[in-house]
Write a protein that holds these residues in place. Structure first.
Motif, short mmCIF file in Angstrom:
data_model
loop_
_atom_site.label_atom_id
_atom_site.label_comp_id
_atom_site.label_asym_id
_atom_site.label_seq_id
_atom_site.Cartn_x
_atom_site.Cartn_y
_atom_site.Cartn_z
N ARG A 56 1.02 -1.55 0.20
CA ARG A 56 -0.13 0.23 0.25
C ARG A 56 1.27 1.36 0.08
O ARG A 56 0.66 2.49 -0.66
CB ARG A 56 -0.82 0.15 1.56
N VAL A 59 2.14 1.58 -3.51
CA VAL A 59 1.30 2.09 -4.39
C VAL A 59 1.06 3.65 -4.42
O VAL A 59 0.72 4.35 -5.30
CB VAL A 59 -0.34 1.44 -4.44
N GLU A 173 -2.93 -4.50 -4.85
CA GLU A 173 -3.54 -3.19 -4.11
C GLU A 173 -3.66 -2.98 -2.60
O GLU A 173 -3.77 -2.03 -1.68
CB GLU A 173 -4.77 -3.22 -4.39
N ASP A 458 -3.24 -5.93 -11.91
CA ASP A 458 -2.03 -5.91 -11.87
C ASP A 458 -2.33 -3.90 -12.92
O ASP A 458 -1.75 -3.86 -13.25
CB ASP A 458 -0.76 -5.75 -11.92
#
Lengths: 473, 473
Positions: A56, A59, A173, A458
């Motif tokens: 996370r 990302v 994610e 993805d």
């Protein structure tokens, strides 16, 4: 941005578990020393939640994530690129056996477990975990799952995929999918498990798996067989499959040139068939659930029939565990023997077993036409149609001169495997080394389907980008 | 629009191969008579190119496409909805064996082949195609692949998925993916094959497959075993797996109530263990590569040890092929016996084998609390952890009264299977019957991953919509 991410990662995992590139060089170059990358950080999360938190954090700042196991892969699939934008994820702290369920014949392990440790845990519980390969002392099950590793027991037990019942995966994610099921039958929707297995960290991060266990065989018998020609070895294999059934647990081919190379590089090692004139040999292993006597009888029956039917030129049967280990040493030493003899060109190809003879004859001849004097060292898992079709330099030339032809020569070998209905990567995967080749051998339809799946799972292309597939951003 | 599509389909396939709903009623209701649909047309393409052309014609007019095999599925996964908007695709003209390659132990067949015909073709070539199930005389391999069918030989050979090496698939855009590879090892990208297998026609249309063949066993031995309790059967299974290894090819459980039902419904049939008091029985099959004598010896050794270790209460060993067939008839007659006795509630569940005893004890008791007097007829593939946990009406009640509780009772059974780490559909799939249940047992993360894959491969939701997954348009 990099510094902000580094600080966040330290906060998430503790400073002791977040390294800078310069302190973690051993992870940044692939096993064969071909590729070296740079990263923002090398992180060692303690558990699945921490893996998810790392994802996370990455990302949020659009930093790619590369996951690495024992760094034993041959396709550099776990080596980050040189951009220095990625975070490298090591699961070495996630090495627990979570559950062993002998009634269900399953084992649930974390991705960072070393393969050999898993074999040992299974054996201590009176069970067999059959995945077995050269790097087993240092590769991790996470890497085995990511690459769908093969090895020497595929003939009987299948690849890593066939040994896997359930997975735990961190998604792109940073969510956790708990698919750790110990079920032999479960038809409730799409087969996510097999999609993640073999995807080389590009669709999700495998953090744990539920694996199949098998009864430990009561006895094993080993022999080295000699064949007058390759076609005879293929015919014998068919005979042995019928005679031994599932008890045939290995059938590993070695050419006479391989045996000679072993003698040369390991003069202290076993020297079977010293004066034999046969061009092909195979290591045969039979596993038996009844015991030594029974294994021996089955061996003699099937080999006896083979001699009568001229499916076999000669056989050397191991009379003891020590002799059996000596025979296996031949196969196990092949990689090292080649390394000692100087670099060569390795090709991990497979073809249908019915095409093995044609493939070898055609490709050997083709190479002599285009690259006179190159020397084939062909060996491998004949029972799976998987050859390590390796090519060494001509004796009147140098290794360096030879290696300059790598791209061109490999293309001939791969084209030939493809033309014989085969694969350009039987068990080593695609990684970054073969990523440019897929377009040559896969149809546009197949590549498009794969890219759609990559984009679906993805969408930001942050999981091990540049590996397996070339994806347009 | 419907008429325009009908005309186009006639043009593509010839008028003889395009039917209207009213002329094709047999395809529009599912096997169990629960669901009836309407369609624009039922089409029978002759080959893969025609399938692709049909898909393109449907996509152009946004007509959904439902593919159907032998219409033997239990989840109504191949029955179109009542909207009349869909085209139903029958592959019954695509029933050729394309290639049989005995050296490679593979067979390439079109999706419309009847399973039994494939078994026969393999046997004539001296090979075994091991997929075996009740509907084998009428189900097609396309349906088996679409649902990842199981059956009685999964213990040794795996589900349809494990028997499949390659596929040919028509995509949602009407393109053809030729993935008909006969390779045991091929690590070149994502595992599309296993994604299509078991996706029930919702991701693509399987038109052909390359399947694994095995040596024909030289001998088989069968026995019906009696157990004092279910835990004893589970312990025996573990013993038998160790003793027989991969030669243990079937282990099918039958409760004493199942045996009694068989006697009642088939008084002319075999009557083993007529006066036995044991509550559980199992049909054991051993396959042997050596011959009758050897099979018999192995049987006696393993069963003898089991008696000594009290893992077995009694055993009836078939002395001839006729006796073996009579014992198998018990298992094969179970579905018909239940049908004759009136409708019951079927549950195709699986749990880890280590949870079988707890699951049965817990669920049996739970049902008696909530639905006093209901009668369990529990049987199935114990070796795979897969039970057909079927529940019949109380003797002081009627079938109709009982069936009114179906939703509520099934929820208890499925909740219990789930709580024991199990699956609500071991081998029958989801179809339309269980589509509403997935949200209860799958995590939001898993459902989201499945929906992303569905959207990636069928963005217009035209392939068998409403099956497997509920998808928002």
């Amino acid at each position: 941005m990099s510094e902000a991410l580094f600080a966040t990662l330290q906060q998430l995992l503790g400073a002791a578990h977040v390294q800078r590139s310069e302190d973690a060089a051993q992870y940044l170059t692939d096993k064969q020393g071909r590729y070296t990358g740079q990263v923002i950080a090398v992180v060692h999360p303690a558990n699945t939640e921490e893996v998810a938190a790392v994802v996370r954090a990455c990302v949020a700042l659009e930093a790619p994530i590369v996951v690495q196991g024992g760094n034993t892969g041959l396709m550099a699939g776990a080596t980050p690129d040189a951009s220095g934008r990625a975070v490298l994820l090591l699961l070495d702290r996630m090495n627990r056996v979570r559950v062993i369920d002998t009634d269900n014949d399953t084992l649930t392990v974390e991705a960072g477990c070393i393969l050999q440790n898993i074999q040992d845990v299974a054996r201590e519980a009176g069970r067999l975990f059959p995945l077995s390969l050269g790097a087993e002392g240092s590769c991790t099950i996470g890497g085995n799952l990511g690459t769908n590793a093969g090895g020497t027991a595929v003939l009987r037990y299948g690849n890593t995929r066939e040994l896997t019942l359930g997975l735990e995966v961190v998604t792109a994610e940073g969510e956790i999918w708990n698919g750790l099921r110990g079920l032999r039958k479960d038809n409730t929707g799409y087969d996510l498990r097999d999609l993640y297995v073999g995807s080389e960290g590009t669709l999700g991060i495998i953090t744990a798996a539920t694996l199949k266990l098998f009864p430990l065989p009561k006895a094993q018998a080993t022999a080295l067989l000699a064949f007058d020609e390759l076609a005879q070895a293929v015919a014998f294999l068919s005979h042995a499959r019928a005679g031994f059934g599932a008890n045939l647990t290995a059938f590993e081919l070695l050419s006479a040139d391989c045996l000679a190379l072993l003698r040369e590089q390991f003069p202290e090692g076993p020297q079977p068939f010293l004066n034999a004139s046969q061009p092909w040999f195979a290591l045969l292993e039979l596993s038996d659930n009844h015991g030594e006597t029974h294994a021996r009888e089955a061996f003699e029956t099937v080999l006896g029939e083979a001699f009568e039917q001229s499916l076999l030129a000669d056989a050397l049967i191991a009379e003891s565990l020590a002799q059996s280990e000596a025979l296996w040493l031949l196969r196990e030493n092949m990689s090292e023997a080649q390394k000692r003899a100087g670099r060569n060109m390795k090709h991990d190809i497979s073809v249908p077993i019915s095409q093995i003879v044609a493939f070898v004859a055609h490709t050997d001849a083709l190479l002599q036409t285009h690259f006179p004097g190159v020397r084939n060292f062909t060996f491998g898992h004949l029972g799976d149609g998987n050859l390590h079709y390796n090519v060494a330099h001509p004796l009147d030339s140098t290794v360096d001169e030879h290696m300059r032809n790598y791209a061109e020569l490999s293309l001939l070998v791969h084209d030939s495997a493809h033309a014989h209905g085969g694969s350009i990567s039987a068990e080593h995967g695609i990684g970054q080394r073969k990523v440019g080749l897929l377009g040559r051998y896969k149809s546009p339809v197949e590549l498009d389907l794969m890219r759609r799946i990559k984009r679906a799972l993805d969408p930001k292309n942050l999981l091990n980008p540049g590996k397996v597939l070339e994806v347009q951003p």
